[in-house]
Scaffold this active site. Structure first.
Site, PDB file in Angstrom:
ATOM      1  N   HIS A 275      10.419  67.351  38.227  1.00 39.75           N
ATOM      2  CA  HIS A 275       9.831  68.044  39.373  1.00 39.75           C
ATOM      3  C   HIS A 275      10.916  68.901  40.015  1.00 39.75           C
ATOM      4  CE1 HIS A 275       7.970  68.830  43.243  1.00 39.75           C
ATOM      5  NE2 HIS A 275       6.870  68.208  42.876  1.00 39.75           N
ATOM      6  N   HIS A 318      12.764  60.552  48.103  1.00 35.61           N
ATOM      7  CA  HIS A 318      13.761  61.504  48.582  1.00 35.61           C
ATOM      8  C   HIS A 318      14.337  61.063  49.920  1.00 35.61           C
ATOM      9  CE1 HIS A 318      14.721  66.029  49.540  1.00 35.61           C
ATOM     10  NE2 HIS A 318      15.749  65.403  48.987  1.00 35.61           N
ATOM     11  N   GLU A 324      12.002  67.668  57.806  1.00 38.69           N
ATOM     12  CA  GLU A 324      10.721  68.173  57.329  1.00 38.69           C
ATOM     13  C   GLU A 324       9.570  67.815  58.269  1.00 38.69           C
ATOM     14  OE1 GLU A 324      10.149  66.441  53.522  1.00 38.69           O
ATOM     15  OE2 GLU A 324      12.009  67.219  52.667  1.00 38.69           O
ATOM     16  N   TYR A 333      -3.176  66.040  49.174  1.00 39.28           N
ATOM     17  CA  TYR A 333      -1.768  66.158  48.798  1.00 39.28           C
ATOM     18  C   TYR A 333      -1.463  65.172  47.677  1.00 39.28           C
ATOM     19  CZ  TYR A 333       3.319  66.344  49.382  1.00 39.28           C
ATOM     20  OH  TYR A 333       4.669  66.492  49.167  1.00 39.28           O
ATOM     21  N   HIS A 354      11.351  59.049  52.125  1.00 36.34           N
ATOM     22  CA  HIS A 354       9.934  59.376  52.005  1.00 36.34           C
ATOM     23  C   HIS A 354       9.625  59.624  50.539  1.00 36.34           C
ATOM     24  CE1 HIS A 354      12.178  63.121  52.674  1.00 36.34           C
ATOM     25  NE2 HIS A 354      11.277  63.727  51.905  1.00 36.34           N
TER      26      HIS A 354
END
Length: 416
Positions: A275, A318, A324, A333, A354
């Site tokens: 990703h 992450h 963010e 999502y 997260h």
């Protein structure tokens, strides 16, 4: 009808002959107009960063009258001591039977030294009421309903799946076209938003300059009481003048409002494995003094094909140096199966862990990796400074105090 091209030097006149042909400020402007310059940067900024426009108006802005403190303020106190926990909110707004215009429906979510995030709700148009923000530019991200932004430069039409930016100091009013309209709003007091550098991507890709649209000149020649509300030094002020401030008959320059259709974003993604980092989804950026570290990045996760082989395809787990704030315009999502719906908000500050919730992880870790089309539109306001949540947002009943439970299903599967 729009003018095309990000940052181009545009010109437009609503009445033929309103624009001076060869200069900015003639001794006498044609049609009895007044010339006025609006500067978006200091005079001596480098040419490629220099922003300004010349406006030819029925009356100059100095005739607007005296400002007085307004009855309420949109800026709200921030929580003094904020934990490092992840936070999430369900949509703040339900439909209201009470008339509510754009200014009245602003809700301050969070702030940082140069950026503030709001949501907006409106079911009533601003007819003789106008707004300007002297503190920064405004980025609109609607998720339901349609509005028209009537500005000093002309009209922008805005609905779900598109965005608009109103530069610092530009006066506008919001006309509600649908029954009601809801969206997100980001205030940027740093360097004006611009297109990101493309690096090895090359000359083309992401948000293409030709797709950004600027308004053609349009004006109101109305008299009577007109209320102007101005955000200045974090406070709201108002004045009542005897004419509309949207009285610009012609203009030329590169400092003006614009809109953009997010479906035209040329998404770059992997066609092999892993990703990519979310920076490849950046639409607009406000650069700081440190190269590669932004005051604000506006990032989207648009409809796209997922084709990575032998890869966990949703966003990875992450802990980020940046901060963010996420929202969802439509769809589901891909890292959150439950709890994050259009109008919702999540905040993951610096080093706050997260990633995909347990249900999303289980599905993605075991699915057959055929090409898969994701039909959703999420976005992120990413900043170099912490998002400090407002007290009203922290105490709001839509805050999901059980948000962290979405990660509690993970088990130790390590074996030697």
């Amino acid at each position: 009808m729009y003018l095309q091209g990000f940052g181009n030097y545009h010109h437009s006149e609503a009445v033929k002959g309103a624009l001076p042909p060869n200069q900015n400020s003639p001794q006498h402007c044609s049609l009895g107009l007044y010339a006025e310059q609006l500067s978006g940067t200091s005079f001596t900024r480098p040419r490629h960063n220099n922003l300004r426009s010349w406006l030819y108006r029925i009356l100059p802005t100095v005739t607007q009258g005296t400002y007085y403190p307004y009855e309420f303020n949109i800026m709200q106190p921030l929580v003094d001591e904020l934990s490092p926990n992840a936070m999430r909110w369900s949509p703040l707004y339900n439909s209201s039977q009470i008339k509510c215009d754009f200014v009245e429906g602003l809700f301050h979510i969070a702030g940082s030294p140069l950026v503030n995030a709001y949501t907006y709700y409106c079911n009533h148009s601003m007819s003789d009421k106008y707004f300007a923000n002297n503190d920064g530019e405004l980025l609109f991200v609607p998720y339901t309903g349609e509005i028209h932004l009537h500005t000093e430069f002309g009209k922008l039409m805005l609905s779900s799946g598109s965005i608009a930016v109103i530069p610092r100091g530009v006066k506008f009013k919001v006309e509600v076209i649908s029954k009601e309209a809801k969206g997100y709003l980001c205030e940027n007091s740093g360097n004006p938003l611009t297109l990101p550098q493309l690096g090895p991507i090359g000359a083309n890709g992401l948000a293409n300059p030709r797709h950004f649209q600027y308004p053609v000149a349009a004006f109101e020649n109305s008299v009577g009481e007109h209320t102007i509300i101005c955000k200045n030094q974090k406070k709201l002020w108002f004045t009542v003048c005897n004419h509309s401030p949207l009285n610009v008959v012609a203009w030329h320059g590169n400092y003006a409002p614009y809109c953009y259709d997010l479906s035209l974003f040329n998404t770059i993604n992997t066609v092999s494995f892993d990703h990519p980092d979310p920076s490849i989804f950046t639409v607009l950026t406000s650069e700081s003094e440190i190269p590669g570290v932004s005051n604000l990045d506006f990032v989207i996760f648009p409809p796209r094909w997922m084709v990575a082989e032998h890869t966990f395809r949703p966003p990875y787990f992450h802990r980020n140096y940046m901060n963010e704030l996420m929202g969802l315009v439509y769809g589901e999502y891909d890292a959150k199966k439950e709890g994050f719906i259009p109008g919702g908000i999540s905040i993951h500050n610096c080093m706050t862990p997260h990633g995909p919730d347990y249900e999303s992880y289980e599905i993605a870790a075991s699915q057959d990796l055929k090409p898969n089309y994701i039909n959703s539109l999420a976005f992120m306001f990413e900043t170099k400074d912490y998002w400090q949540v407002t007290e009203q947002a922290y105490r709001h009943p839509s805050r999901q105090i059980d948000y962290l439970n979405c990660w509690q299903g993970f088990k130790i599967e390590f074996s030697q």
